[in-house]
Design an enzyme around this catalytic site. Structure first.
Site, short mmCIF file in Angstrom:
data_model
loop_
_atom_site.label_atom_id
_atom_site.label_comp_id
_atom_site.label_asym_id
_atom_site.label_seq_id
_atom_site.Cartn_x
_atom_site.Cartn_y
_atom_site.Cartn_z
N GLN A 142 0.86 -63.20 69.21
CA GLN A 142 1.46 -63.63 67.96
C GLN A 142 2.06 -62.42 67.23
O GLN A 142 1.68 -61.29 67.51
CB GLN A 142 0.41 -64.31 67.07
CG GLN A 142 -0.10 -65.64 67.57
CD GLN A 142 0.93 -66.75 67.46
OE1 GLN A 142 2.00 -66.57 66.86
NE2 GLN A 142 0.61 -67.89 68.05
N ASP A 197 7.62 -58.32 62.24
CA ASP A 197 6.47 -59.24 62.22
C ASP A 197 5.82 -59.15 60.84
O ASP A 197 5.16 -58.16 60.50
CB ASP A 197 5.47 -58.86 63.31
CG ASP A 197 4.35 -59.88 63.46
OD1 ASP A 197 4.18 -60.72 62.56
OD2 ASP A 197 3.64 -59.82 64.48
N LEU A 205 6.09 -61.27 69.16
CA LEU A 205 6.52 -59.98 68.63
C LEU A 205 5.41 -58.94 68.79
O LEU A 205 4.26 -59.20 68.47
CB LEU A 205 6.88 -60.11 67.15
CG LEU A 205 8.14 -60.89 66.81
CD1 LEU A 205 8.28 -61.03 65.30
CD2 LEU A 205 9.37 -60.19 67.38
N HIS A 241 -13.37 -64.14 66.27
CA HIS A 241 -14.63 -64.84 66.07
C HIS A 241 -14.94 -65.81 67.20
O HIS A 241 -16.09 -66.20 67.40
CB HIS A 241 -14.59 -65.59 64.72
CG HIS A 241 -15.93 -65.97 64.21
ND1 HIS A 241 -16.11 -66.87 63.18
CD2 HIS A 241 -17.19 -65.58 64.56
CE1 HIS A 241 -17.39 -67.02 62.93
NE2 HIS A 241 -18.08 -66.25 63.76
N ASP A 289 -1.33 -59.47 67.85
CA ASP A 289 -0.68 -59.17 69.13
C ASP A 289 -1.58 -59.56 70.30
O ASP A 289 -1.09 -59.92 71.39
CB ASP A 289 -0.36 -57.68 69.25
CG ASP A 289 0.69 -57.21 68.26
OD1 ASP A 289 1.48 -58.04 67.79
OD2 ASP A 289 0.70 -55.99 67.95
N ASP A 300 2.47 -56.54 77.79
CA ASP A 300 2.59 -57.97 77.54
C ASP A 300 1.19 -58.59 77.50
O ASP A 300 0.46 -58.54 78.49
CB ASP A 300 3.41 -58.60 78.66
CG ASP A 300 3.58 -60.10 78.51
OD1 ASP A 300 3.14 -60.66 77.48
OD2 ASP A 300 4.13 -60.73 79.44
#
Length: 311
Positions: free
Chosen positions: A283, A236, A287, A110, A279, A294
């Site tokens: 986060q 996760d 993980l 958002h 991700d 990356d």
């Protein structure tokens, strides 16, 4: 308590203020953009809560290459316009205090609508807009939540619970005075709400369904990216929630909360990263899938792209 409008990570110099900033010394100049980078969180987001940063390792990763980075804090839950106005006020105070002429805005989820709002109403302040995992055309998850609460008559109750949750997030992140309106946030993120927002602020809109938009509009460069994975790491716990919300997409490609095509705006850098919605901001605690790229490297490469075109 007075709320400080930006928590900063400064690469090359310490900016003085009531709250001392974290200083990260640049190891190189790979991400040293001409204009500061401002990171804007999504729904139920924050800047930092204790040791937990929303942009996990991303702000420091940018700063280590020479970027001057600011992490914004707007309402955890509110409409796109309200959050956009809060961001605009932050940028104006930053400009008045330190003399910056423009900013490179980066919004997740958002937060993408907030940065687009600022770019539309105050283009003189914005050099570029980069959105990551933003539901530019709305999210079926928001559609389903609205339909479900409306049908059961629980809209007010659910909103009160969500507002309390958002208020706790803002309190813990040091911004207790920010207004929370989760129903307005939900309406902004529905298909209908996003369509209304896009009609007012169309800069960078794709020219076709799931296509790309014009990159340069009113002197502002628009970019977007997104993921198309959901269950990426069994360790996760947040992946379980995203697996549930992904049901709303009925099998179409998504990151758990945002559809692949919905993330398109301006020049689409990539829409198929093997990341889910969390991700995309590295986060939880970095993980992600074993062979997934990356996320920090993505933001660093985008900063380098901005640097290469003089932004």
């Amino acid at each position: 308590m007075k709320r400080w409008f930006l928590k900063t990570v400064v690469a090359a110099a310490c900016i003085t203020g009531t709250v001392a900033p974290t200083v990260v010394h640049a190891a190189d100049t790979y991400t040293q953009t001409r204009y500061p980078i401002v990171l804007v969180h999504g729904l139920f987001g924050w800047d930092s809560i204790g040791p937990v940063d929303y942009w996990w390792g991303i702000d420091t990763g940018l700063a280590s290459g020479g970027a001057k980075v600011y992490v914004s804090q707007v309402s955890a839950a509110n409409s796109s316009e309200v959050r956009g106005e809060q961001l605009l006020a932050e940028l104006q105070r930053l400009q008045a205090t330190y003399g910056y002429s423009k900013f490179n805005l980066v919004g997740h989820s958002h937060g993408g609508q907030a940065v687009r709002y600022v770019a539309a109403v105050a283009p003189q302040l914005v050099a570029s807009v980069t959105t990551m995992g933003t539901p530019h055309t709305g999210s079926p998850v928001a559609d389903d939540i609205k339909a479900g609460t409306t049908a059961t008559g629980t809209t007010a109750w659910v909103a009160s619970v969500a507002n309390a949750f958002a208020a706790v997030i803002s309190l813990l992140s040091g911004s207790p005075d920010l207004p929370q309106d989760s129903e307005a946030a939900m309406n902004s993120l529905t298909t209908a709400g996003a369509a209304a927002f896009n009609a007012k602020y169309p800069q960078g809109a794709p020219s076709s369904s799931c296509g790309q938009g014009t990159e340069l509009v009113n002197g502002i460069h628009y970019y977007s990216a997104g993921g198309n994975a959901v269950l990426t790491n069994v360790f996760d716990l947040s992946d379980a929630l995203l697996t549930l919300t992904s049901v709303s997409f009925k099998g179409s490609s998504n990151d758990g909360l945002v559809g692949k095509c919905a993330s398109h705006w301006g020049t689409v850098l990539r829409d198929d990263y093997a990341w889910n919605h969390l991700d995309e901001i590295n986060q939880a605690f970095g993980l992600r899938g074993l062979f997934a790229p990356d996320p920090v490297a993505f933001y660093r490469s985008q900063a380098n792209r901005l640097k290469s075109i003089g932004l």
